[in-house]
Motif scaffolding. Structure first.
Motif, PDB file in Angstrom:
ATOM      1  N   UNK A  49       0.843  -1.204   0.000  1.00 51.24           N
ATOM      2  CA  UNK A  49       0.000   0.000   0.000  1.00 51.24           C
ATOM      3  C   UNK A  49       0.878   1.255   0.000  1.00 51.24           C
ATOM      4  N   UNK A  50       1.936   1.211   0.815  1.00 51.71           N
ATOM      5  CA  UNK A  50       2.876   2.352   0.838  1.00 51.71           C
ATOM      6  C   UNK A  50       3.521   2.517  -0.541  1.00 51.71           C
ATOM      7  N   UNK A  51       3.885   1.377  -1.158  1.00 46.88           N
ATOM      8  CA  UNK A  51       4.542   1.441  -2.478  1.00 46.88           C
ATOM      9  C   UNK A  51       3.600   2.062  -3.509  1.00 46.88           C
ATOM     10  N   UNK A  56       2.200   6.625  -6.973  1.00 49.49           N
ATOM     11  CA  UNK A  56       1.238   7.686  -7.343  1.00 49.49           C
ATOM     12  C   UNK A  56       1.931   9.052  -7.351  1.00 49.49           C
ATOM     13  N   UNK A  57       2.778   9.280  -6.364  1.00 44.88           N
ATOM     14  CA  UNK A  57       3.503  10.562  -6.312  1.00 44.88           C
ATOM     15  C   UNK A  57       4.461  10.679  -7.485  1.00 44.88           C
ATOM     16  N   UNK A  58       5.204   9.578  -7.746  1.00 41.14           N
ATOM     17  CA  UNK A  58       6.191   9.596  -8.844  1.00 41.14           C
ATOM     18  C   UNK A  58       5.491   9.850 -10.174  1.00 41.14           C
ATOM     19  N   UNK A  59       4.267   9.369 -10.293  1.00 39.34           N
ATOM     20  CA  UNK A  59       3.532   9.527 -11.557  1.00 39.34           C
ATOM     21  C   UNK A  59       2.746  10.843 -11.614  1.00 39.34           C
ATOM     22  N   UNK A  60       2.937  11.668 -10.609  1.00 40.99           N
ATOM     23  CA  UNK A  60       2.314  12.995 -10.636  1.00 40.99           C
ATOM     24  C   UNK A  60       0.813  12.980 -10.348  1.00 40.99           C
ATOM     25  N   UNK A 277      -5.895   8.023  -2.182  1.00 39.79           N
ATOM     26  CA  UNK A 277      -6.890   7.310  -2.996  1.00 39.79           C
ATOM     27  C   UNK A 277      -6.233   6.210  -3.839  1.00 39.79           C
ATOM     28  N   UNK A 278      -5.066   6.505  -4.410  1.00 35.97           N
ATOM     29  CA  UNK A 278      -4.383   5.467  -5.203  1.00 35.97           C
ATOM     30  C   UNK A 278      -3.881   4.340  -4.308  1.00 35.97           C
ATOM     31  N   UNK A 279      -3.426   4.679  -3.107  1.00 36.81           N
ATOM     32  CA  UNK A 279      -3.019   3.640  -2.147  1.00 36.81           C
ATOM     33  C   UNK A 279      -4.229   2.781  -1.764  1.00 36.81           C
TER      34      UNK A 279
END
Ligand SMILES: Cc1ncc(COP(=O)(O)O)c(C=O)c1O
Length: 400
Positions: A49-51, A56-60, A277-279
């Motif tokens: 989940x953390x990954x 999500x952050x890396x993908x903007x 939300x992505x996590x």
């Protein structure tokens, strides 16, 4: 005329947050304090989940999203409801908020008018009644009894319903008692609700996965499909997925209600955190086996705490089958005086003196609308629990 709104005078700050804050402050000041007050697991959020959040952050994926959830998360929630609950919701019937608390808040604020009543089985989670009162409506507590395992009886539900009742708030497994309903027990309640078409059901299923001893989880809309059109089935990631700080809750329900909740959220917080939300998509769709592993530990902890508290003089601790709380009665210590001379007239006196004299923080029953009792959260290690329970035993043993 005061500056602060009258509506704020109708409510109290969250008692559980207040106790946890006090315990943290005492600890920071160097006191040896064990806090059994927090409503959160001590386990870490699963790595996958953390990954997903890092990805999500890396993908903007860091911008505003749709107010009540990205389509990918709504689709994962639809799958969750179908897979785990047998409930068939469409994405347009799903609402996602910043924690289960916001979802409940939205539902109640979007529907309640002054004069409306909300039936709440007591003991109950601290926030239900305050949110109802903030909306100008009236909480009606339906008492449950320790000898019934703190589960609501159909007669008590029937007696609490009036023409003004708008909602029943239902919570199984329960905070603070840990009580979890069997299908038959729930059916007896949904039968009552079928006879009262004006009453909606807000089912708070946040402890769904924390259920023990082979008991199966049930939710009202699945037990009685006749109630689907007036039920909001609410859930979240805080408890089973160990994600309290991420702030994500969701619900499935009729579109008219979901639309009203979105309207309210659009004028308050807007979307829940995009990264969370992505996590959450990963949490719901990814591996679930850590839940059973955590539950094994919760059961060992519960057994330890129940056994040790039942050895404390004046306490009686039921053995609940869900969540991570026990709710012992402290009726046997009321009227006594503590080792340091504090009079124990209420469960709040008990909790205060216990914190002062033995450094153990628990939450008094009055905060959950049912006294005299207190809530112990066993979401901490066995060593810590053993130490805390020994201190509680000593405190009770010193009462005169
Ligand atoms: C019964 C119950 N409902 C809802 C919540 C809200 O949880 P969150 O806002 O973290 O999703 C809690 C948290 O303590 C709870 O115990």
């Amino acid at each position: 005329m005061g500056f602060i709104a009258d509506s704020l005078n109708r409510i109290e700050p969250s008692a559980t947050i207040a106790v946890s804050t006090k315990a943290r402050q005492l600890k920071a000041a160097g006191r040896d304090v064990i806090s059994l007050s927090a409503g959160e697991p001590d386990f870490d959020t699963p790595e996958n989940v953390k990954a997903a959040a890092v990805r999500a952050m890396a993908e903007g994926k860091t911008k505003y999203t749709d107010v009540d959830g990205i389509p990918e998360l709504k689709a994962a929630i639809v799958r969750k409801f179908a897979r785990e609950n047998g409930l068939d919701y469409k994405p347009s019937q799903i609402s996602v908020g910043t924690g289960g608390k916001q979802v409940i808040y939205n539902a109640l604020l979007a529907t309640l008018n002054p004069g409306d009543e909300v039936v709440i089985p007591a003991p109950c989670w601290v926030s239900y009644a305050d949110i109802v009162m903030l909306a100008g409506a009236t909480p009606v507590f339906a008492e449950t009894r320790p000898e019934d395992g703190y589960k609501l009886k159909p007669e008590a539900l029937q007696a609490a319903i009036t023409p003004r009742t708008k909602w029943l708030i239902f919570n199984s497994p329960s905070n603070p008692t840990g009580a979890a309903y069997t299908k038959d027990e729930m059916k007896a309640l949904t039968d009552v609700l079928l006879r009262h078409e004006h009453v909606w059901v807000l089912s708070d299923d946040i402890y769904e996965h924390l259920i023990y001893d082979g008991l199966t989880f049930h939710t009202p809309a699945a037990v009685e499909p006749g109630l689907v059109g007036r039920t909001l089935t609410m859930n979240g990631l805080s408890k089973a997925y160990c994600m309290t700080g991420w702030r994500l809750g969701f619900a499935g329900g009729p579109e008219t209600l979901i639309n009203a909740m979105r309207k309210l959220q659009s004028q308050s917080t807007s979307n829940p955190c995009s990264i969370t939300q992505w996590a959450a998509v990963e949490a719901l769709d990814g591996p679930q086996d850590f839940i059973a592993e955590n539950n094994k530990k919760f059961v060992e902890r519960r057994d330890l705490v129940v056994a040790m508290l039942n050895q404390a003089s004046g306490l009686q601790c039921p053995n609940p089958q869900g969540a991570f709380y026990v709710y012992p009665s402290c009726a046997g210590v009321i009227g006594k005086t503590s080792g340091s001379g504090a009079k124990i007239a209420t469960d709040e006196d008990f909790a205060t003196a216990l914190l002062e004299e033995e450094g153990v923080a628990v939450v008094h029953g009055a905060a959950f609308a049912s006294s005299p009792a207190f809530r112990v959260s066993y979401a901490t290690s066995k060593d810590v629990l053993e130490d805390a329970c020994r201190r509680i035993q000593r405190f009770c043993g010193n009462l005169r």
